[in-house]
Motif scaffolding. Structure first.
Motif, short mmCIF file in Angstrom:
data_model
loop_
_atom_site.label_atom_id
_atom_site.label_comp_id
_atom_site.label_asym_id
_atom_site.label_seq_id
_atom_site.Cartn_x
_atom_site.Cartn_y
_atom_site.Cartn_z
N UNK A 239 14.63 9.75 2.90
CA UNK A 239 13.82 9.33 1.75
C UNK A 239 13.38 7.89 1.96
N UNK A 240 12.08 7.71 2.17
CA UNK A 240 11.53 6.36 2.31
C UNK A 240 10.50 6.06 1.23
N UNK A 241 10.27 7.01 0.36
CA UNK A 241 9.28 6.82 -0.69
C UNK A 241 9.34 7.94 -1.70
N UNK A 242 8.43 7.94 -2.64
CA UNK A 242 8.47 8.90 -3.74
C UNK A 242 8.13 10.34 -3.35
N UNK A 243 7.65 10.58 -2.13
CA UNK A 243 7.32 11.94 -1.71
C UNK A 243 8.47 12.63 -0.99
N UNK A 244 9.63 11.99 -0.92
CA UNK A 244 10.75 12.56 -0.19
C UNK A 244 11.23 13.88 -0.80
N UNK A 245 11.26 13.96 -2.11
CA UNK A 245 11.70 15.21 -2.75
C UNK A 245 10.74 16.34 -2.39
N UNK A 246 9.46 16.04 -2.39
CA UNK A 246 8.46 17.03 -1.99
C UNK A 246 8.74 17.53 -0.58
N UNK A 247 9.04 16.62 0.35
CA UNK A 247 9.34 17.02 1.73
C UNK A 247 10.57 17.91 1.79
N UNK A 248 11.61 17.53 1.06
CA UNK A 248 12.84 18.31 1.07
C UNK A 248 12.61 19.72 0.55
N UNK A 249 11.86 19.84 -0.54
CA UNK A 249 11.59 21.16 -1.09
C UNK A 249 10.72 21.99 -0.15
N UNK B 70 -0.74 10.88 -6.00
CA UNK B 70 -0.81 9.60 -6.69
C UNK B 70 -0.19 8.45 -5.93
N UNK B 71 0.27 8.70 -4.69
CA UNK B 71 0.91 7.66 -3.89
C UNK B 71 0.09 7.40 -2.63
N UNK B 72 -0.01 6.12 -2.25
CA UNK B 72 -0.73 5.75 -1.03
C UNK B 72 0.15 6.09 0.17
N UNK B 73 -0.38 6.91 1.07
CA UNK B 73 0.39 7.32 2.26
C UNK B 73 -0.23 6.78 3.55
N UNK B 74 -1.34 6.05 3.44
CA UNK B 74 -1.95 5.49 4.64
C UNK B 74 -3.39 5.11 4.41
N UNK B 75 -4.15 5.08 5.51
CA UNK B 75 -5.55 4.69 5.43
C UNK B 75 -6.40 5.64 6.25
N UNK B 76 -7.69 5.71 5.90
CA UNK B 76 -8.63 6.54 6.63
C UNK B 76 -10.03 5.96 6.44
N UNK B 77 -10.99 6.51 7.20
CA UNK B 77 -12.39 6.11 7.02
C UNK B 77 -13.05 7.16 6.15
N UNK B 78 -13.59 6.74 5.04
CA UNK B 78 -14.24 7.66 4.12
C UNK B 78 -15.57 8.14 4.72
N UNK B 79 -15.90 9.39 4.49
CA UNK B 79 -17.12 9.98 5.02
C UNK B 79 -17.55 11.14 4.14
N UNK B 80 -18.81 11.57 4.32
CA UNK B 80 -19.27 12.74 3.59
C UNK B 80 -18.75 14.01 4.28
#
Length: 326
Positions: free
Chosen positions: A150-160, A247-257
């Protein structure tokens, strides 16, 4: 590279880049693929969920792709792009260590970098015993003793999620916030044990806690921070935006259409640089989509130039038709 001017230069030679190059090569475009040789999935043994190529080693898949694009005249160059800039005529100058090439359009498929948790042993096990995606690795670790860091708020999601593949899953609380009451109930209902305390190492036999205890585990699941790989292309004006999940920031990307067109005219993106969550087959599909869109854009430009030339030469603007009597 015999011809230093191309319709499209593809920066990145993974599944997305090669797929885009294949579509463009078949469209009779001059294409150069520049590949730095740093695929994200290099540590993994096999590619999964790629229909027709299930279980293929990543390097083998790329070798097959290179062979296929070369059949259509696409050139592939091993090397890293140092800089890319727009020229006054709207084309692009792409600078490598030993030369520079020009392109009418760019397709950026440089992928991403996984920022791993700062825990001893995780980097060494990445892609083998340290995992992140259940759809990529779940089958291979089914019924094993799994740990989720668990390193963030999505850890429970990963475990499930990983509970679908094994009934022996332990969530290591580490430095993450405590599960909410609802999350704790979900974990308990699914038989997922929660272990308190900071994790200091991933070892051959399991997870080492700060108090010295070793919890036996066969594989460890981690969440990485996903950073779009665009450092050499900032001079183009490409900027990254936050990528959110739940609702949590997990990284970065380049936005595109939807076709991969960015806010920078003439520059398309595909693959993990645009969608960090895309698996290999999804990246390949995105490359095809971008390649087709690029070709369509070039056709429109070629047509505008042809019309302008026709008008400048004083030719009749009406379309010539044959007479009925020959």
């Amino acid at each position: 590279m015999d011809d230093e001017t191309y319709d499209v230069v593809v920066i990145g030679g993974g599944a997305a880049g090669l797929s885009g190059a294949l579509a463009l090569g078949r469209a009779r475009r001059s294409v150069l693929v520049i590949d730095a040789g740093e695929p994200r999935n290099a540590p993994a043994g096999h590619v999964h969920n790629y229909l027709g190529r299930e279980g293929t080693p990543p390097a083998e898949l790329l070798a097959i792709g290179r062979g296929e694009v070369r059949q259509y005249g696409v050139q592939v160059h091993d090397g890293a792009v140092q800089d890319a800039t727009r020229l006054p005529d709207g084309s692009f100058l792409v600078t490598l260590a030993d030369r520079a090439v020009t392109a009418r359009r760019l397709l950026v498929t440089t992928g991403l970098v996984d920022e791993l948790p700062d825990v001893a042993g995780i980097a060494e096990g990445w892609g083998r015993t340290v995992l992140h995606c259940p759809y990529c690795h779940g089958w291979e670790v089914q019924d094993q003793a799994l740990g989720v860091l668990a390193t963030g708020p999505l850890a429970v999601h990963q475990a499930l999620m990983f509970r679908q593949w094994s009934d022996d899953v332990v969530l290591f609380q580490h430095t993450a916030p405590q599960p909410s009451d609802d999350e704790a109930e979900q974990l308990a209902a699914r038989g997922i044990r929660v272990v308190e305390g900071e994790v200091v190492g991933w070892e051959a036999d399991g997870v080492r806690l700060a108090d010295g205890e070793l919890v036996p585990r066969q594989a460890l699941v981690v969440a990485t921070t996903l950073h779009a790989r665009v450092d050499a292309l900032v001079s183009l004006g490409l900027t990254t935006t936050d990528l959110e999940m739940g609702g949590q920031v997990i990284g970065s990307h380049i936005a595109a259409d939807p076709t991969g067109l960015t806010a920078v005219p003439g520059v398309w993106v595909a693959g993990n640089v645009a969608d960090p969550r895309a698996q290999v087959v999804m990246s390949a599909a995105a490359g095809l989509t971008a390649g087709a869109a690029l070709n369509g854009d070039l056709i429109a430009e070629d047509t505008r130039a042809a019309v302008a030339h026709r008008r400048a030469s004083g030719q009749d603007s009406q379309v010539a038709t044959g007479s009925a009597d020959g």
